[in-house]
Design a protein around this motif. Structure first.
Motif, PDB file in Angstrom:
ATOM      1  N   ASN A  27     -10.011 -46.865  30.434  1.00  0.00           N
ATOM      2  CA  ASN A  27     -11.479 -46.852  30.465  1.00  0.00           C
ATOM      3  C   ASN A  27     -12.033 -48.232  30.127  1.00  0.00           C
ATOM      4  O   ASN A  27     -12.912 -48.745  30.821  1.00  0.00           O
ATOM      5  N   ILE A  28     -11.515 -48.840  29.069  1.00  0.00           N
ATOM      6  CA  ILE A  28     -11.995 -50.157  28.636  1.00  0.00           C
ATOM      7  C   ILE A  28     -11.724 -51.200  29.717  1.00  0.00           C
ATOM      8  O   ILE A  28     -12.585 -52.021  30.032  1.00  0.00           O
ATOM      9  N   ALA A  31     -14.280 -51.078  32.625  1.00  0.00           N
ATOM     10  CA  ALA A  31     -15.695 -51.024  32.242  1.00  0.00           C
ATOM     11  C   ALA A  31     -16.612 -51.663  33.279  1.00  0.00           C
ATOM     12  O   ALA A  31     -17.785 -51.306  33.377  1.00  0.00           O
ATOM     13  N   VAL A  77     -18.284 -45.660  32.044  1.00  0.00           N
ATOM     14  CA  VAL A  77     -17.700 -46.215  30.820  1.00  0.00           C
ATOM     15  C   VAL A  77     -18.816 -46.764  29.939  1.00  0.00           C
ATOM     16  O   VAL A  77     -19.626 -47.579  30.381  1.00  0.00           O
ATOM     17  N   GLU A  78     -18.865 -46.311  28.704  1.00  0.00           N
ATOM     18  CA  GLU A  78     -19.758 -46.874  27.692  1.00  0.00           C
ATOM     19  C   GLU A  78     -18.849 -47.614  26.714  1.00  0.00           C
ATOM     20  O   GLU A  78     -18.160 -47.005  25.900  1.00  0.00           O
ATOM     21  N   LEU A  79     -18.822 -48.922  26.854  1.00  0.00           N
ATOM     22  CA  LEU A  79     -17.832 -49.758  26.188  1.00  0.00           C
ATOM     23  C   LEU A  79     -17.783 -49.548  24.673  1.00  0.00           C
ATOM     24  O   LEU A  79     -16.695 -49.442  24.102  1.00  0.00           O
ATOM     25  N   GLU A  82     -16.018 -46.294  23.934  1.00  0.00           N
ATOM     26  CA  GLU A  82     -14.586 -46.377  24.244  1.00  0.00           C
ATOM     27  C   GLU A  82     -13.838 -47.189  23.190  1.00  0.00           C
ATOM     28  O   GLU A  82     -12.740 -46.817  22.776  1.00  0.00           O
TER      29      GLU A  82
END
Length: 114
Positions: A27-28, A31, A77-79, A82
């Motif tokens: 996920n990261i 982003a 993705v919400e950094l 995550e």
């Protein structure tokens, strides 16, 4: 004596946490990828699945995240979320690993007769 009885739930927990770390890292890493859909593993349902099946498949416990604010490019993705989840999972992974290392040390000392 089976590994399950020696290590209890901790062996399966370590495997789930390890796989979750990979999902969160993905996920990261994505982003900034347009259209990427963030996922996470529900630890409790994944652990229950591991204890029942023992096959390591966590597909049923892997879910798409629902973002608080949607991105214009479709990326979910919400950094910050995550990174926080990754850090928490890393601490939990290390804690589980430390417990298992301690248990292995106990077993080793018992086998040596110490």
């Amino acid at each position: 004596m089976a590994a399950e009885s020696l290590f209890g739930v901790h062996g399966a927990a370590l495997e789930v946490r390890g796989q979750r770390m990979g999902v969160l890292a993905s996920n990261i890493a994505n982003a900034s990828t347009p259209g990427f859909k963030a996922k996470d593993i529900d630890f409790k349902s994944a652990l229950a699945s591991m204890e029942q099946d023992g096959n390591g498949s966590l597909d049923a416990a892997t879910k798409y995240r629902v973002p608080l604010q949607t991105s214009m490019d479709g990326n979910t993705v919400e950094l910050n979320e995550e990174q926080t989840a990754f850090a928490e999972n890393a601490v939990q992974y290390q804690t589980t690993l430390s417990f298992l290392n301690g248990r292995i040390g106990q077993i080793t000392r018992a086998l040596k007769g110490e």
